[in-house]
Design an enzyme around this catalytic site. Structure first.
Site, PDB file in Angstrom:
ATOM      1  N   LYS A  84      30.889  -5.182 -13.207  1.00 57.55           N
ATOM      2  CA  LYS A  84      29.775  -4.663 -12.396  1.00 57.55           C
ATOM      3  C   LYS A  84      28.503  -5.472 -12.640  1.00 57.55           C
ATOM      4  O   LYS A  84      27.811  -5.849 -11.695  1.00 57.55           O
ATOM      5  CB  LYS A  84      29.501  -3.174 -12.733  1.00 57.55           C
ATOM      6  CG  LYS A  84      30.693  -2.259 -12.549  1.00 57.55           C
ATOM      7  CD  LYS A  84      30.351  -0.808 -12.865  1.00 57.55           C
ATOM      8  CE  LYS A  84      29.903  -0.567 -14.288  1.00 57.55           C
ATOM      9  NZ  LYS A  84      30.949  -0.785 -15.302  1.00 57.55           N
ATOM     10  N   ARG A 106      27.536   8.323 -12.982  1.00 56.29           N
ATOM     11  CA  ARG A 106      28.634   8.282 -13.944  1.00 56.29           C
ATOM     12  C   ARG A 106      29.267   9.643 -14.154  1.00 56.29           C
ATOM     13  O   ARG A 106      30.209   9.763 -14.932  1.00 56.29           O
ATOM     14  CB  ARG A 106      28.064   7.827 -15.278  1.00 56.29           C
ATOM     15  CG  ARG A 106      28.383   6.400 -15.603  1.00 56.29           C
ATOM     16  CD  ARG A 106      27.741   6.131 -16.920  1.00 56.29           C
ATOM     17  NE  ARG A 106      28.417   5.148 -17.672  1.00 56.29           N
ATOM     18  CZ  ARG A 106      28.124   3.862 -17.621  1.00 56.29           C
ATOM     19  NH1 ARG A 106      27.221   3.411 -16.786  1.00 56.29           N
ATOM     20  NH2 ARG A 106      28.735   3.023 -18.411  1.00 56.29           N
ATOM     21  N   ARG A 166      32.957 -10.214 -24.693  1.00 56.04           N
ATOM     22  CA  ARG A 166      31.677 -10.455 -23.989  1.00 56.04           C
ATOM     23  C   ARG A 166      30.581 -10.875 -24.969  1.00 56.04           C
ATOM     24  O   ARG A 166      30.458 -10.347 -26.065  1.00 56.04           O
ATOM     25  CB  ARG A 166      31.237  -9.200 -23.258  1.00 56.04           C
ATOM     26  CG  ARG A 166      29.831  -9.350 -22.655  1.00 56.04           C
ATOM     27  CD  ARG A 166      29.483  -8.258 -21.718  1.00 56.04           C
ATOM     28  NE  ARG A 166      29.687  -6.945 -22.250  1.00 56.04           N
ATOM     29  CZ  ARG A 166      29.621  -5.822 -21.533  1.00 56.04           C
ATOM     30  NH1 ARG A 166      29.358  -5.902 -20.241  1.00 56.04           N
ATOM     31  NH2 ARG A 166      29.815  -4.659 -22.078  1.00 56.04           N
ATOM     32  N   ARG A 202      27.085  -7.143 -27.819  1.00 63.61           N
ATOM     33  CA  ARG A 202      26.472  -5.822 -27.663  1.00 63.61           C
ATOM     34  C   ARG A 202      26.994  -4.856 -28.726  1.00 63.61           C
ATOM     35  O   ARG A 202      28.172  -4.924 -29.080  1.00 63.61           O
ATOM     36  CB  ARG A 202      26.815  -5.275 -26.264  1.00 63.61           C
ATOM     37  CG  ARG A 202      25.652  -5.273 -25.314  1.00 63.61           C
ATOM     38  CD  ARG A 202      26.054  -4.999 -23.899  1.00 63.61           C
ATOM     39  NE  ARG A 202      26.686  -3.703 -23.681  1.00 63.61           N
ATOM     40  CZ  ARG A 202      26.969  -3.206 -22.486  1.00 63.61           C
ATOM     41  NH1 ARG A 202      26.667  -3.899 -21.398  1.00 63.61           N
ATOM     42  NH2 ARG A 202      27.551  -2.039 -22.350  1.00 63.61           N
ATOM     43  N   ARG A 239      34.237   4.494 -25.032  1.00 61.32           N
ATOM     44  CA  ARG A 239      33.612   4.344 -23.713  1.00 61.32           C
ATOM     45  C   ARG A 239      34.649   4.534 -22.606  1.00 61.32           C
ATOM     46  O   ARG A 239      34.347   5.133 -21.569  1.00 61.32           O
ATOM     47  CB  ARG A 239      32.968   2.951 -23.587  1.00 61.32           C
ATOM     48  CG  ARG A 239      31.696   2.835 -24.413  1.00 61.32           C
ATOM     49  CD  ARG A 239      31.271   1.400 -24.580  1.00 61.32           C
ATOM     50  NE  ARG A 239      30.959   0.730 -23.347  1.00 61.32           N
ATOM     51  CZ  ARG A 239      30.924  -0.596 -23.222  1.00 61.32           C
ATOM     52  NH1 ARG A 239      31.183  -1.385 -24.255  1.00 61.32           N
ATOM     53  NH2 ARG A 239      30.612  -1.132 -22.073  1.00 61.32           N
TER      54      ARG A 239
HETATM   55  P1  AP5 Z   1      30.500  -7.288 -17.109  1.00 64.83           P
HETATM   56  O1  AP5 Z   1      30.127  -7.793 -15.781  1.00 64.83           O
HETATM   57  O2  AP5 Z   1      29.502  -7.401 -18.193  1.00 64.83           O
HETATM   58  O3  AP5 Z   1      31.115  -5.812 -17.016  1.00 64.83           O
HETATM   59  P2  AP5 Z   1      30.452  -4.399 -16.606  1.00 64.83           P
HETATM   60  O4  AP5 Z   1      31.355  -3.769 -15.617  1.00 64.83           O
HETATM   61  O5  AP5 Z   1      29.027  -4.556 -16.210  1.00 64.83           O
HETATM   62  O6  AP5 Z   1      30.608  -3.670 -17.982  1.00 64.83           O
HETATM   63  P3  AP5 Z   1      29.540  -2.848 -18.833  1.00 64.83           P
HETATM   64  O7  AP5 Z   1      30.063  -2.792 -20.224  1.00 64.83           O
HETATM   65  O8  AP5 Z   1      28.171  -3.394 -18.720  1.00 64.83           O
HETATM   66  O9  AP5 Z   1      29.680  -1.500 -18.150  1.00 64.83           O
HETATM   67  P4  AP5 Z   1      29.360  -0.150 -18.751  1.00 64.83           P
HETATM   68  O10 AP5 Z   1      29.410   0.630 -17.492  1.00 64.83           O
HETATM   69  O11 AP5 Z   1      30.188   0.350 -19.862  1.00 64.83           O
HETATM   70  O12 AP5 Z   1      27.967  -0.383 -19.505  1.00 64.83           O
HETATM   71  P5  AP5 Z   1      26.505   0.070 -19.183  1.00 64.83           P
HETATM   72  O13 AP5 Z   1      25.624  -1.002 -19.663  1.00 64.83           O
HETATM   73  O14 AP5 Z   1      26.367   0.552 -17.766  1.00 64.83           O
HETATM   74  O15 AP5 Z   1      31.826  -8.052 -17.544  1.00 64.83           O
HETATM   75  C1  AP5 Z   1      32.452  -7.839 -18.806  1.00 64.83           C
HETATM   76  C2  AP5 Z   1      32.962  -9.174 -19.387  1.00 64.83           C
HETATM   77  O16 AP5 Z   1      33.985  -9.681 -18.573  1.00 64.83           O
HETATM   78  C3  AP5 Z   1      31.911 -10.272 -19.492  1.00 64.83           C
HETATM   79  O17 AP5 Z   1      32.133 -10.991 -20.684  1.00 64.83           O
HETATM   80  C4  AP5 Z   1      32.167 -11.160 -18.272  1.00 64.83           C
HETATM   81  O18 AP5 Z   1      31.844 -12.527 -18.528  1.00 64.83           O
HETATM   82  C5  AP5 Z   1      33.667 -10.988 -18.108  1.00 64.83           C
HETATM   83  N1  AP5 Z   1      34.055 -11.010 -16.705  1.00 64.83           N
HETATM   84  C6  AP5 Z   1      33.422 -10.404 -15.653  1.00 64.83           C
HETATM   85  N2  AP5 Z   1      34.091 -10.615 -14.519  1.00 64.83           N
HETATM   86  C7  AP5 Z   1      35.194 -11.342 -14.860  1.00 64.83           C
HETATM   87  C8  AP5 Z   1      36.300 -11.857 -14.127  1.00 64.83           C
HETATM   88  N3  AP5 Z   1      36.402 -11.684 -12.800  1.00 64.83           N
HETATM   89  N4  AP5 Z   1      37.248 -12.554 -14.810  1.00 64.83           N
HETATM   90  C9  AP5 Z   1      37.147 -12.744 -16.160  1.00 64.83           C
HETATM   91  N5  AP5 Z   1      36.118 -12.288 -16.895  1.00 64.83           N
HETATM   92  C10 AP5 Z   1      35.168 -11.592 -16.264  1.00 64.83           C
HETATM   93  O19 AP5 Z   1      26.358   1.384 -20.107  1.00 64.83           O
HETATM   94  C11 AP5 Z   1      26.274   1.305 -21.512  1.00 64.83           C
HETATM   95  C12 AP5 Z   1      26.002   2.713 -22.070  1.00 64.83           C
HETATM   96  O20 AP5 Z   1      24.756   3.215 -21.534  1.00 64.83           O
HETATM   97  C13 AP5 Z   1      27.024   3.782 -21.685  1.00 64.83           C
HETATM   98  O21 AP5 Z   1      28.125   3.792 -22.563  1.00 64.83           O
HETATM   99  C14 AP5 Z   1      26.172   5.068 -21.766  1.00 64.83           C
HETATM  100  O22 AP5 Z   1      26.005   5.480 -23.103  1.00 64.83           O
HETATM  101  C15 AP5 Z   1      24.817   4.624 -21.237  1.00 64.83           C
HETATM  102  N6  AP5 Z   1      24.661   4.821 -19.778  1.00 64.83           N
HETATM  103  C16 AP5 Z   1      24.536   3.842 -18.837  1.00 64.83           C
HETATM  104  N7  AP5 Z   1      24.427   4.373 -17.614  1.00 64.83           N
HETATM  105  C17 AP5 Z   1      24.479   5.729 -17.782  1.00 64.83           C
HETATM  106  C18 AP5 Z   1      24.441   6.837 -16.881  1.00 64.83           C
HETATM  107  N8  AP5 Z   1      24.331   6.657 -15.552  1.00 64.83           N
HETATM  108  N9  AP5 Z   1      24.535   8.087 -17.401  1.00 64.83           N
HETATM  109  C19 AP5 Z   1      24.648   8.288 -18.717  1.00 64.83           C
HETATM  110  N10 AP5 Z   1      24.707   7.271 -19.626  1.00 64.83           N
HETATM  111  C20 AP5 Z   1      24.616   6.014 -19.160  1.00 64.83           C
END
Ligand code: AP5
Length: 205
Positions: free
Chosen positions: A15, A86, A120, A149, A160
């Protein structure tokens, strides 16, 4: 009218990678609750700090997150929304705030999610996302400053994913049942996934 894109998917589905590119492509805001919370991890709220939830792989309370999204939506014309909603109550809240041009679900299997998350690496200066196996910078100076991270360790990644299955999969089912969701296979090179997403966005516009 500017595009209002919702990108749903499991942790590690890509994402963040794709949202950054979509924001550049369409000149819209990248609204990401994850980055906003990471930038304010030790902020005191009446529910404690975001860190207490994030480092355990749990969701931060809705009141904190909804406030972040409210402020971001008020400032944005078009946007790509990444990491929100979420759970079903956040989905309901969002539907009261705005409507969407497209809602997409990036579909990636669990083994691949774990591989992507544990490998990552982030550039703390630019926010650029890399991966130890798939995508490292050519520049040694950048490579030397990359960090992992706090929540990308194997143990927190498992928590997660559990949180995602319990809280966020029902959100995906909710959009699917409304007939509002387009599913995109996220297991391909990032350029190919980007092309699949833009094809959908342009057909929905
Ligand atoms: P990447 O693009 O970084 O993946 P992502 O889907 O963005 O994963 P996140 O870990 O950021 O999602 P998340 O939803 O858990 O975290 P968030 O920050 O929102 O890609 C991942 C890796 O794969 C990278 O190394 C990339 O290079 C590689 N890659 C990408 N595409 C690829 C491909 N096609 N092929 C190969 N490799 C590839 O949330 C973190 C925390 O914040 C949560 O756990 C929660 O505690 C809190 N939080 C956030 N939002 C909320 C909410 N709305 N409500 C409550 N708590 C929240």
């Amino acid at each position: 009218m500017s595009k209002r894109i919702l990108l749903l998917g499991a942790p590690g589905a890509g994402k963040g990678t794709q949202s950054k590119r979509l924001a550049e492509e369409y000149g819209i805001e990248h609204i990401t609750t994850g980055d906003a919370l990471r930038a304010n991890k030790d902020m005191e709220t009446e529910h404690g700090t975001p860190r207490e939830y994030m480092d355990a792989g749990d969701l931060v309370p809705d009141a904190v997150v909804n406030e972040i999204v409210d402020a971001a939506l008020a400032d944005a014309d078009g946007f790509v929304l990444d990491g929100y909603p979420r759970n079903l109550s956040q989905a309901e809240y969002l539907s009261e705030q705005t409507d969407l041009t497209a809602a997409l679900f990036l579909d990636v299997g669990e083994d691949e999610l774990i591989r992507r998350l544990t490998g990552r690496r982030m550039d703390p200066e630019t926010g650029d996302i890399y991966h130890t196996e798939f995508n490292m910078p050519d520049d040694e100076e950048i490579e030397a400053r990359l960090v992992q991270r706090d929540d990308d360790t194997e143990e927190v990644v498992k928590d997660r994913l559990e949180t995602y299955y319990d809280n966020t999969e029902p959100v995906i089912d909710h959009y699917r049942e409304q007939g509002a969701l387009v599913e995109v296979d996220g297991e391909a090179h990032p350029d190919e996934v980007f092309e699949r997403i833009t094809d959908v966005v342009e057909s929905e516009a």
